[in-house]
Design an enzyme around this catalytic site. Structure first.
Site, PDB file in Angstrom:
ATOM      1  N   GLU B 281       5.254 -11.850   0.291  1.00 55.45           N
ATOM      2  CA  GLU B 281       3.800 -12.039   0.380  1.00 55.45           C
ATOM      3  C   GLU B 281       3.333 -13.231  -0.441  1.00 55.45           C
ATOM      4  O   GLU B 281       2.448 -13.120  -1.275  1.00 55.45           O
ATOM      5  CB  GLU B 281       3.073 -10.753  -0.046  1.00 55.45           C
ATOM      6  CG  GLU B 281       3.297  -9.618   0.935  1.00 55.45           C
ATOM      7  CD  GLU B 281       2.587  -8.317   0.556  1.00 55.45           C
ATOM      8  OE1 GLU B 281       2.204  -8.172  -0.604  1.00 55.45           O
ATOM      9  OE2 GLU B 281       2.426  -7.462   1.446  1.00 55.45           O
ATOM     10  N   ARG B 314      12.063  -6.377  -6.807  1.00 51.01           N
ATOM     11  CA  ARG B 314      11.482  -5.560  -5.728  1.00 51.01           C
ATOM     12  C   ARG B 314      12.113  -5.881  -4.363  1.00 51.01           C
ATOM     13  O   ARG B 314      12.341  -7.037  -4.028  1.00 51.01           O
ATOM     14  CB  ARG B 314       9.967  -5.750  -5.663  1.00 51.01           C
ATOM     15  CG  ARG B 314       9.281  -5.125  -6.849  1.00 51.01           C
ATOM     16  CD  ARG B 314       7.802  -5.409  -6.823  1.00 51.01           C
ATOM     17  NE  ARG B 314       7.025  -4.333  -6.244  1.00 51.01           N
ATOM     18  CZ  ARG B 314       6.111  -4.473  -5.296  1.00 51.01           C
ATOM     19  NH1 ARG B 314       5.908  -5.642  -4.734  1.00 51.01           N
ATOM     20  NH2 ARG B 314       5.414  -3.455  -4.874  1.00 51.01           N
ATOM     21  N   ASP B 360       4.873   0.465   3.831  1.00 46.49           N
ATOM     22  CA  ASP B 360       4.087   0.230   2.623  1.00 46.49           C
ATOM     23  C   ASP B 360       3.201   1.419   2.290  1.00 46.49           C
ATOM     24  O   ASP B 360       1.986   1.339   2.455  1.00 46.49           O
ATOM     25  CB  ASP B 360       3.241  -1.036   2.785  1.00 46.49           C
ATOM     26  CG  ASP B 360       2.577  -1.444   1.471  1.00 46.49           C
ATOM     27  OD1 ASP B 360       3.001  -0.959   0.418  1.00 46.49           O
ATOM     28  OD2 ASP B 360       1.636  -2.253   1.525  1.00 46.49           O
ATOM     29  N   GLU B 388      -3.811   3.913  -2.524  1.00 48.88           N
ATOM     30  CA  GLU B 388      -4.249   2.800  -1.685  1.00 48.88           C
ATOM     31  C   GLU B 388      -4.554   3.242  -0.247  1.00 48.88           C
ATOM     32  O   GLU B 388      -5.668   3.092   0.231  1.00 48.88           O
ATOM     33  CB  GLU B 388      -3.170   1.701  -1.683  1.00 48.88           C
ATOM     34  CG  GLU B 388      -3.534   0.525  -0.780  1.00 48.88           C
ATOM     35  CD  GLU B 388      -2.502  -0.592  -0.850  1.00 48.88           C
ATOM     36  OE1 GLU B 388      -1.505  -0.461  -1.588  1.00 48.88           O
ATOM     37  OE2 GLU B 388      -2.695  -1.608  -0.156  1.00 48.88           O
ATOM     38  N   GLU B 506      -3.397  13.665   5.884  1.00 48.68           N
ATOM     39  CA  GLU B 506      -2.576  13.174   6.991  1.00 48.68           C
ATOM     40  C   GLU B 506      -3.162  13.611   8.335  1.00 48.68           C
ATOM     41  O   GLU B 506      -3.212  12.837   9.288  1.00 48.68           O
ATOM     42  CB  GLU B 506      -1.150  13.714   6.830  1.00 48.68           C
ATOM     43  CG  GLU B 506      -0.175  13.253   7.888  1.00 48.68           C
ATOM     44  CD  GLU B 506       1.222  13.857   7.693  1.00 48.68           C
ATOM     45  OE1 GLU B 506       1.311  14.954   7.085  1.00 48.68           O
ATOM     46  OE2 GLU B 506       2.200  13.251   8.141  1.00 48.68           O
TER      47      GLU B 506
END
Lengths: 674, 674
Positions: B281, B314, B360, B388, B506
């Site tokens: 990114e 990472r 992610d 998030e 969910e």
């Protein structure tokens, strides 16, 4: 100088035309005091285009031929025609043994216009010996709205930073003067320098801390016939005055504004007035205090009236917290629903400023029904020169053709011939304070507008505001010749590109009046459902068989806001103009258009066509290598290639979106991503 | 103090249990020098919960019963068991005529853990007279990653501003100490204080200008057994060192990092090491110089090795400039494709940090196939405590249940029993430097986490990192009792809410492993095609009959990254776990699930159910009025009501999206907006 002068880039004229012009321009009689702007422009032109430095005289001359500039009063002879307050006369005639070119008008402003027009005509090859011009602007208000913020950013700006503001300070420099020259040359007579969204820092613009510098700006503008206006925050009495209300019917509030007006006019005696975005997109307004727009606007107007100022009140008022599950509210209805009931309630020095369409500057919308709806209200037509939804000055999208279509729209408000252009010039309803406002596309980039060819949008706006009857083809031709010179190939190709470009952009983005399939927030690039579930009231509600909102008499009733015959024409899917079909109707994908094509096939076809047209623009531009300045060529070339890439992105996303909805393949078997 | 202490809020214990405890705590023998953190905690507890102020002694006492704290070496008697480096022993025994509670371990850190655990057990009602505990953490690295920026903002932070930074300065104050107490109490032994996206200002953190203050922070952390780590920018030698490269194989670069490491360790002798987001990114990395991740990580690791530091690298590396028209690239494959070939090439003090799933942190993803894929590489499991994509601490979404499922996933890497928890604790592949990293959900809000009940996520993360075998129900129960006390109704209702909440979230968002139907950028709220045409590689490609990406052996081949039998199970639409169906398969809307329902009907049902469950949460919470502190009650209540409103928004948008796609109505005739 780190910027170009657009259509005022005075290049040397051809030798064969120069000699006679030199005679004319070598001595200029200016019968006005305080004529520095006029002298400056004549000098600039003479030195750069004619290679001479003119001498200026303050009285008539004894000379075979010369130019005489002066207000009607100052001329040593009479002139019969009345050019009005802003119009002017250019006339070559014999007088007192000389051949003189008389440049005259009633006001200082008119002389500025006259001088710029004279230079323009000469540059375009008109014969100075036969000059005989009487020009008057059709509309009184010809304004630019800058959406510039004090920090230097520009809301919806695509040409760099603000030329007016930086780091919370006001800029007045040579570029400011050159901007005023550009605007004067196209007849702009008012500029709102700050964003209609008046935030914390900008509230302070009407305080002495800023008024001192604003006075300098207004002084400079005045030389070029431009009045300074400011956007204000309706709640200023609370922010600045320490009041606990901004209720327009509260005498303390009214008094605060009266005192504020006096203070402003102490600094700027010809201050134009206030532009107000009230009760709109989180800006405060009279609704907060249980009052209506007329009450709010009139209170401000009465504060400004003693000084000759006006209040320009935006009609862009709608529910921006709509729930997508609310099927009754139709944002398209909002301006009419809000303002039609107030028709006749506004003071004479209030003008309602109305966006061209009922939504928000989409690539195509119907004309706002407030035009023709309001009969007893002053009106300004708001156009967006900056290309927010129309390619952000990355895409070539000349807007003059669209604007011309809007101006030529016949509202039928008073029967046939009730054109929008007759409303905004005030003649249809006999109103004086009408006109145009264009949201500026200018920033501090080298070419002012990011895309060099986007300068044409600014130019065309000014020319149409001056005279909405003028042919758009002629405006384009003039702009090209003034900007690039007389190369026929340049004229032909750039003309082709500009006149086609809006339709092309429409084809590969959202044709049929669909609109809004853009990325939320920044509004660039395709996102078919980007606004579908948001609060902004902009939904197409596509499902497996149909798309669009039914705005007919059977739906939200929006069509009923128009006069006959439009309400019937728009109301019927078979008579509705097809380029607005999806604005007014919910339409099945297999609906047959007049061409015999289904809607979806036409959608595919237009998207493929649009991209092919951009490819053609590139070919047309490539032919101009060595015919336009190298840096301009390269800048435009690069943007065109980006445009092509992004046009393909649009084509593919929209085609895929419809294909995935329907499973209907392209009849011609072209590539649609599954 | 303008913040709560979460599960360390020491309230007065019931009178009937206090008297005996007073005896124990009135005199405490601490055989360690430099034990201020231990004394402080015992004093806090004793004063607030027991109403006494303990006296501390530095040697064994003559007293009937008392607590003796000291490292194994310092005890006046021997202990057979080996608690390891970080483990501890709590044991009540007779010695030298006294009854003593021995609190011991090998290291200072272990004593900190021991004291917090002792207090926890006492608060939970364990009998001090019968204490007999040997506790060791299963994983060596139990880290928090803060995504805090020097300006005080927190990337993906939903609990206020940073507690570490403000206006480009580092904060060290009482709150820092209290944070260290909270972390020590759940066994966290390392904190990366700055965002993995290391921007301009943050690059400077490894310079002396910041190292001086960082030393103070590290000194404070050390008292609580926490090592300080920093995220670094791989191109630092260019930004800070004036080099023209950051090529890891360039000796000048390696030397610069060696010198930098020495400089850092001069300030902070127990500095933990670097966390690196490289080639990810838009962050620089070894790929920019034609090198691979191992070459990049090992170069850094060799600079840190002499001082005992590690490099945490990472694995979140993928093509973030994908074209949606590219059907071959599958972002889910990226981590495995990038890192599997490097297995065995990393130095011993390099640890690869791997997000739990291949995408992610969606509400549900399969376990990242790198777990079980990498055998010769140190690994850290990265979990996101900050919510998030899981409701941003507005929605109640306890993540411990999800994490537990991940940890219990059997990778079959070495046959049956090859659980993720056995990989991250190092035992499966016999690796030492493994562990957990959680992205912090903490900010400077009054309750640390925005939503009071989101404190449970932080607590559960620490407890699972300490012991992934622990029951999640037990963890939840302990958290509730430590936080709210022993009210049975509170325990019952909050337990119900927490344990259900992830599944509920969910249901009303994106079940079946669909994911990504969020608004781009801020990632809150539904937007079914928000990411459908963007560059991020996250597409569902819904059309008129089916949705999802075929990631099987017949599609992108992602399933082949798993060991048997998972690759076969995931590969087959009939055996694939249904809660991951749309992650692995492209599925027709009329596909029959095991329940006999069609996919689309199940989609509708889950969305209605999800909202009903939130309504039930509200009822459960309302029952707790006057049973939890008023301010907590009101804060949570308000969030639950917002959650309900937003859950309905999710339900309606997603149901409408599917209905508009398919035209298939809800069998039960519930409201779906057309």
């Amino acid at each position: 100088m780190n910027y170009t002068m657009c259509w005022l880039e005075y290049r040397k004229l051809p030798e064969n035309t120069i000699s006679n012009l030199k005679d004319w321009f070598s001595s200029v009689s200016i019968l006005e005091s305080d004529a520095s702007a006029l002298k400056n422009e004549i000098r600039e032109f003479s030195e750069k285009s004619l290679d001479i430095t003119p001498r200026f005289h303050s009285r008539p001359l004894k000379k075979k031929k010369y130019i005489m500039i002066g207000s009607l009063d100052s001329l040593p002879f009479g002139i019969e025609e009345d050019p009005g307050e802003e119009g002017f006369i250019l006339r070559t005639q014999n007088w007192n043994g000389s051949k003189i070119l008389v440049v005259t008008g009633k006001t200082k402003r008119s002389l500025v216009y006259a001088v710029f027009d004279l230079i323009r005509r000469i540059r375009l090859g008109e014969d100075i010996e036969k000059m005989n011009v009487l020009e008057k602007p059709k509309a009184k208000f010809r304004m630019l709205n800058h959406w510039d913020n004090l920090d230097g950013s520009v809301e919806r700006g695509y040409a760099g930073n603000s030329i007016f503001f930086k780091d919370n300070r006001i800029i007045v420099n040579q570029r400011t003067r050159d901007y005023a020259r550009l605007l004067a040359s196209i007849g702009i007579n008012g500029v709102v320098i700050n964003n209609v969204n008046v935030k914390k820092q900008e509230v302070l613009l009407i305080e002495p801390v800023y008024l001192k510098k604003l006075k300098r700006l207004a002084d400079l503008f005045r030389e070029y016939g431009i009045r300074l206006y400011l956007s204000i925050n309706f709640a200023s009495p609370m922010y600045l005055g320490g009041l606990d209300t901004a209720d327009p019917l509260d005498e303390r509030v009214a008094r605060w504004w009266r005192e504020k007006a006096r203070e402003i006019y102490d600094y700027i005696p010809d201050f134009g007035g206030f532009l107000v975005k009230a009760d709109s997109e989180f800006n405060p307004g009279p609704h907060m205090f249980g009052r209506d727009h007329a009450e709010g606007a009139n209170m401000l107007a009465r504060a400004l009236a003693p000084f000759g100022g006006v209040v320009i009140w935006r009609a862009f008022v709608y529910n921006c917290l709509q729930d997508w599950r609310d099927y009754k509210t139709d944002r398209a209805r909002a301006a009419y629903d809000n303002f039609k009931p107030l028709d006749g309630k506004f003071d004479d020095n209030v003008i309602v400023q109305i966006k061209y369409g009922p939504m928000d500057f989409q690539v195509r919308e119907p004309v706002n029904p407030l035009f023709g709806g309001l009969e007893k209200t002053n009106q300004i037509l708001e156009l967006q020169i900056t290309q927010e939804y129309t390619g952000q000055q990355i895409h070539l999208c000349f807007l003059g053709t669209l604007w011309k279509e809007i101006l030529e729209f016949d509202t039928f408000a008073k029967g046939k011939g009730s054109y929008v252009k007759r409303i905004v010039d005030g003649t249809l309803f006999g109103r004086e304070n009408n006109g145009f406002a264009g949201v500026s596309n200018v920033g501090d980039s080298v070419n002012w507008t990011g895309h060099d060819l986007a300068q044409a949008n600014l130019y065309a706006f000014g020319k149409l505001a001056w005279n909405p009857d003028e042919d758009i083809e002629k405006i384009v031709e003039d702009w090209i010749r003034l900007t690039f010179g007389d190369d026929r190939k340049v004229l032909e190709n750039v003309s082709y590109m500009l006149l086609k470009s809006h339709r092309t952009y429409e084809k590969y983005t959202t044709p049929f009046g669909l609109g809004w399939m853009v990325n939320p927030g920044h509004h660039y690039g395709p996102n078919p459902e980007g606004y579908e579930y948001s609060k902004w009231g902009t939904y197409h509600r596509a499902n497996w068989e149909a798309i669009g909102v039914d705005r007919t008499s059977r739906g939200t009733g929006y069509t009923l806001q128009y006069h006959s015959p439009w309400r019937e024409i728009f109301d019927d899917i078979n008579t509705c103009p097809e380029d607005l079909l999806l604005f007014f109707h919910r339409v099945r994908y297999d609906h047959r258009l007049k061409s015999g094509k289904t809607l979806i096939q036409a959608m595919y076809d237009l998207h493929f066509e649009g991209v092919e047209e951009v490819e053609k623009f590139i070919r047309k531009w490539e032919e101009l290598k060595d015919r336009v300045p190298y840096d301009v060529f390269e800048r435009v070339r690069e943007r065109l290639h980006t445009q092509l890439e992004h046009a393909k992105e649009w084509r593919d996303v929209i085609n895929t979106y419809f294909y995935r909805r329907t499973g209907i393949p392209d009849e011609k078997g072209r590539k649609i991503y599954p």
